[in-house]
Design an enzyme around this catalytic site. Structure first.
Site, PDB file in Angstrom:
ATOM      1  N   PRO A  23       0.674  -1.352   0.087  1.00 24.41           N
ATOM      2  CG  PRO A  23      -0.637  -1.133   1.891  1.00 24.41           C
ATOM      3  CD  PRO A  23       0.525  -1.949   0.991  1.00 24.41           C
ATOM      4  CG  HIS A 176      -2.890   0.933   7.647  1.00 17.10           C
ATOM      5  ND1 HIS A 176      -1.682   0.514   8.300  1.00 17.10           N
ATOM      6  CD2 HIS A 176      -2.639   1.981   6.751  1.00 17.10           C
ATOM      7  CE1 HIS A 176      -0.774   1.321   7.898  1.00 17.10           C
ATOM      8  NE2 HIS A 176      -1.262   2.071   6.993  1.00 17.10           N
ATOM      9  N   GLY A 177      -2.935  -1.857  10.821  1.00 22.16           N
ATOM     10  CA  GLY A 177      -2.545  -1.809  12.107  1.00 22.16           C
ATOM     11  C   GLY A 177      -1.388  -1.202  12.060  1.00 22.16           C
ATOM     12  CB  ALA A 178       1.543  -0.833  10.326  1.00 24.93           C
ATOM     13  CE1 TYR A 181      -2.041   7.382   8.796  1.00 26.06           C
ATOM     14  CE2 TYR A 181      -0.865   5.392   8.076  1.00 26.06           C
ATOM     15  CZ  TYR A 181      -0.849   6.820   8.061  1.00 26.06           C
ATOM     16  OH  TYR A 181      -0.168   7.453   7.009  1.00 26.06           O
ATOM     17  NE  ARG A 229       2.225  -2.530   5.257  1.00 25.59           N
ATOM     18  CZ  ARG A 229       2.901  -1.456   4.580  1.00 25.59           C
ATOM     19  NH1 ARG A 229       2.564  -0.426   4.745  1.00 25.59           N
ATOM     20  NH2 ARG A 229       3.871  -1.811   3.635  1.00 25.59           N
TER      21      ARG A 229
END
Length: 363
Positions: A23, A176-178, A181, A229
């Site tokens: 991404p 999106h766990g990175a 955020y 992620r």
């Protein structure tokens, strides 16, 4: 380097090789988050270039607080889903899978069509200024603390966004766990100071992510790919490391391994180097060892020999490519045919607000 072109399963899908487009923030959609022809051409060229799967830019899942950048793509409405469908169809027509990355910007939101308010697990302001290349300037405001009721709404919005992704024909969704955020803000002790069941220990700080995984899986069923992620580094704090090092990694990845995800996607500065200090495992290696899930490694793996070595050592199952993909949208085809790869050029950022005047995007 033949191992880069072996088939492998991701969930219930077979990928034709190990190359995946990682991404990358695009800010190329319409103001209301509707993807356009420019977005379609951008993604299709990676599929034409031989990538087995393409993961979208982070797309926001609701029309409240989740958008992070002006002109960021959304997957929060029927209109968004309708306009993503032909893009997904074009990508899949070339034999590539397409995965939608669902992203809530949290305190790192710097431009929204819907709200000037930002939210986080606890009152929090990211330590660096907004990113100018993506239209921001100056310091971030202090985000307000989410209530448990608001957290429930966010989980529901992710689930609905995943349903929109399914309607649009996406093969999977990635949470999106990175990179600092919202989901990562729950995981990190620097942004999560809650005193309820979602704060304190590493296990408690993981609770929201695990509940979200469960809710999204229930929404999309068992056949669609579901990944997450994870990183240590933040977009606004690139030097951050988990304070417990490998011990924290064991807890985080072991707990994620108990969930119904199909893969873990690691975002790192250099995916081939020790992740927790000299002599320790790489982030991807730790994710694979402790979770038992397939792993996508991403971070300076543009060199095919380096990427092949990561696969050969069993440190990851797939290679995520970002800047290298911008410079060479046909990276897999070039590598397979033994053709040289062009070097990264800043012009290839290709966001509307980052153009160099004499640069024309070739689709």
């Amino acid at each position: 380097m033949n191992n880069l072109f072996e088939q492998a399963y991701l969930g219930m899908q077979i990928l034709k090789n190990r190359y995946i487009v990682a991404p990358m923030t695009r800010v190329s959609s319409e103001k209301d988050g509707t993807p356009n022809e420019r977005v379609s051409e951008y993604y299709e060229r990676f599929a034409k270039g031989g990538f087995a799967a393409v993961i979208t830019e982070g797309v926001y899942p609701d029309t409240k607080y989740s958008q992070g950048y002006e002109n960021q793509g959304g997957l929060a409405t029927e209109k968004h889903a309708t306009h993503w469908k032909p893009i997904v169809d074009r990508v899949k027509s070339h034999g590539s899978l397409m995965i939608a990355q669902l992203m809530h910007a949290g305190a790192q939101s710097q431009g929204s069509y819907y709200s000037d308010v930002t939210v986080a697990p606890s009152p929090f302001s990211p330590p660096q200024d907004k990113v100018e290349v993506y239209g921001g300037s100056g310091p971030f405001p202090t985000a307000k603390e989410l209530s448990v009721e608001e957290m429930t709404e966010i989980k529901q919005s992710f689930a609905q966004s995943a349903i929109y992704a399914k309607q649009a024909g996406f093969d999977g969704v990635e949470l999106h766990g990175a990179n600092g955020y919202l989901l990562d803000e729950f995981l990190s002790e620097i942004s999560n100071h809650r005193t309820d069941q979602y704060g304190g220990s590493v296990e408690n700080r993981l609770r929201f992510l695990k509940e979200l995984i469960e809710e999204v899986r229930a929404a999309i069923g068992g056949n669609m790919i579901l990944g997450i992620r994870i990183s240590q580094l933040k977009a606004t704090n690139g030097s951050y490391k988990w304070p417990g090092g490998e011990a924290d990694a064991e807890i985080i990845f072991s707990e994620l391994g108990k969930t119904d995800i199909d893969y873990i996607h690691i975002s790192d500065d250099d995916a081939a180097t020790s992740g927790f200090g000299e002599g320790t495992m790489t982030m991807s290696e730790a994710a694979k060892a402790f979770s038992g899930k397939p792993v996508i490694a991403c971070g300076q793996l543009g060199d095919p020999e380096k990427a092949s070595t990561v696969i050969e050592k069993g440190q990851a199952d797939f290679i995520g490519v970002a800047r290298q993909a911008l410079a060479n949208p046909d990276t897999p085809n070039r590598v397979k045919e033994g053709r040289p790869l062009d070097k990264w050029d800043g012009k290839a950022i290709m966001t509307p607000k980052a153009y160099i005047k004499d640069f024309e995007l070739e689709m």
